[in-house]
Motif scaffolding. Sequence first.
Motif, short mmCIF file in Angstrom:
data_model
loop_
_atom_site.label_atom_id
_atom_site.label_comp_id
_atom_site.label_asym_id
_atom_site.label_seq_id
_atom_site.Cartn_x
_atom_site.Cartn_y
_atom_site.Cartn_z
N TRP A 124 56.65 -43.81 66.76
CA TRP A 124 56.67 -45.08 65.99
C TRP A 124 56.74 -44.70 64.52
O TRP A 124 56.00 -44.09 63.83
CB TRP A 124 55.11 -45.73 65.75
N LYS A 125 58.03 -44.88 64.13
CA LYS A 125 58.45 -44.41 62.51
C LYS A 125 57.85 -45.05 61.67
O LYS A 125 57.53 -44.62 60.43
CB LYS A 125 60.09 -44.66 62.40
N ARG A 126 57.25 -46.31 61.89
CA ARG A 126 56.56 -46.99 60.87
C ARG A 126 55.11 -46.72 60.48
O ARG A 126 54.57 -46.95 59.44
CB ARG A 126 56.71 -48.57 61.19
N THR B 145 51.95 -44.37 59.29
CA THR B 145 51.74 -43.64 57.81
C THR B 145 50.60 -42.87 57.98
O THR B 145 49.69 -43.06 58.78
CB THR B 145 51.52 -44.82 56.66
N SER C 107 48.85 -48.89 58.62
CA SER C 107 50.40 -48.38 58.44
C SER C 107 51.19 -49.64 58.22
O SER C 107 51.99 -49.42 57.14
CB SER C 107 50.62 -47.85 59.94
N LEU C 108 51.11 -50.81 58.64
CA LEU C 108 51.97 -51.87 58.20
C LEU C 108 51.69 -52.26 56.70
O LEU C 108 52.62 -52.80 56.17
CB LEU C 108 51.80 -53.11 59.06
N GLN D 95 53.28 -47.68 52.92
CA GLN D 95 54.69 -47.27 52.93
C GLN D 95 54.83 -46.07 53.81
O GLN D 95 54.23 -44.99 53.46
CB GLN D 95 55.39 -47.09 51.48
N PRO D 96 55.86 -45.89 54.70
CA PRO D 96 56.00 -44.73 55.58
C PRO D 96 56.63 -43.51 54.89
O PRO D 96 57.44 -43.79 53.99
CB PRO D 96 56.51 -45.12 56.79
N ALA E 238 60.24 -40.28 59.95
CA ALA E 238 61.20 -40.72 60.92
C ALA E 238 62.19 -39.42 61.28
O ALA E 238 62.64 -39.57 62.14
CB ALA E 238 62.07 -41.97 59.94
#
Lengths: 67, 486
Positions: B406-408, B410, B456-457, B460-461, B466
Amino acid sequence: MSKTEKKWALFGVAALIMNVVFPYGPLKGLEGPGGAFLFWCVTTLVVIGAGVAVMSRWGERSDFRCR
Amino acid sequence: MPLSWLLVGILAWFLMGAALSAKARRGMGRGVIDYFLANRTVGGFVSAMSYSATTYSAFMMVGLVGLTYKGGITSLGFELTYLVGTVFLLVLFAPRYWLAGRRYGLMTPSELLSTRYGSKWVGATASLLCLVTLIPYASVQLMGMGYLLEGVSGGVFPFWAGMAVAAVITVVFSVWAGLRSVALTDALQASIMLVVCCLLVAFIALFLFPGGWMNAMETRPDLLKVSWPFPMFLGLTLPWTFFALTNPQVVQRLYAPKDIRSIRGMVAGFSAFGFLYTVLCVLLGLSAALLVPGLKNPDGAMAALLTKVPRGLALLVVLSIFAAAVSTLNSIILTLSSMFGRDLLRAVIPLSEERELAWGKLLIPVLTVACYAFGSLKLGLIAVLSSMASAGLMAQLPVILGAFFWKRATAAGAIAGMAAGATVTGALYVGKINFLGQWPPVWGLAASVGAFVLVSLATQPDPAGAAFIDTVQSDVRETFWSSQKA
């Protein structure tokens, strides 16, 4: 994920769900070794066999370098 | 059992293990990777046996036998569901951990999280969680040895002496040559565990059930029926299903195999060992229910069963249980000591490799003494903490899955997820609350997933996260699946 990995992931999740649903569903009242005992043993052996089959398709590259 | 028999047996087994440790030390290099990962050169057979011995503790021959004695074959479902989950996860994640370990020079499972999430505090949080949950679990292994030796010697071998013997052997097997020693002694101990278990089952089937085991089982058909309530089955099985990802002492082993063939050998060998050992232990529990019915304490089923077999065989069984406990304990101690230096100390102070190794070696006896001290308190709370261990470690699960897929996700989400999951699980266990009838691990996992996703949402990641996912994915594709398209 490769195609095989995606299929393996679906198979694995299905096997885990079946491992709970069947013994607590249709097999719950059955007494004797032909019920849940046999089901759990067979399911596990099938998953192990399938896992070995998937791993047999892994490449044989051994040139991956450490940092 | 006479004290002299026990002492001679333990001494013989210790000398065999010490000889292997000495052999391992001769090939050892100087760095931390060499010490904690055997320089990533472990072969398939040793990897498989070491993974098995690390995973299967004294719980199998004592706890699982007791669970089966009390509740029949549902315990088989619990253990085999764990095995199915582990095979499933290893086939997917062993290549990822192995490749990430080599590409990023990783040594501990928590270090992978720090690297992926771009924050040393993620790894520090995970390591702290592992220390808090695994020290009580490790101390239970020592306590088990104390009680076992005290019980089979009729009280002549005191509880504290049994714990002390196990603690000293653990330190010797671990500190001498790190993972090289632990892996080799684990391989010896796993062999003892499996061979002795086979011998015991064979003796019982041939000599204690002359009319046939299946005929004897017909007098207790209830034992072959699913009998645990579903919430109990789910509450016990859920944390164990993800053991292969959440317990650092087994995750760290995924960095150590020397090549792809060795990883395959490790997974296949462990699977075969796990299936055989589980079924044999369940058969022992069922046999105990037929041969020594009416025990008030089911955990005493194995000890009661041993009164029915010759003394020599009983001694071998005691040694195999001892081996199972020590092999689990030394792996936990070694992994925790590596995490302390790499993920906790280095998060707050700069540390050279030499000093990190020195800290790691120092931590092995320190952590063992901490486990001894914890165990010697004989607190009732330890049983609660022990069952909390695998459930508490499950707070890492969404963070680990997010690290690879999951790239999003954080760093803030990862820390929040682990903190929320561990807090909810701990609070519900201590308060003995089964909310809506479900056991604490169910709610702990829900809290962990919820906090991880929401935070996480809301944050900011790190773009490097990623890149980590893409790099690992690309390495897996090129190294393991080069003949297939994604």
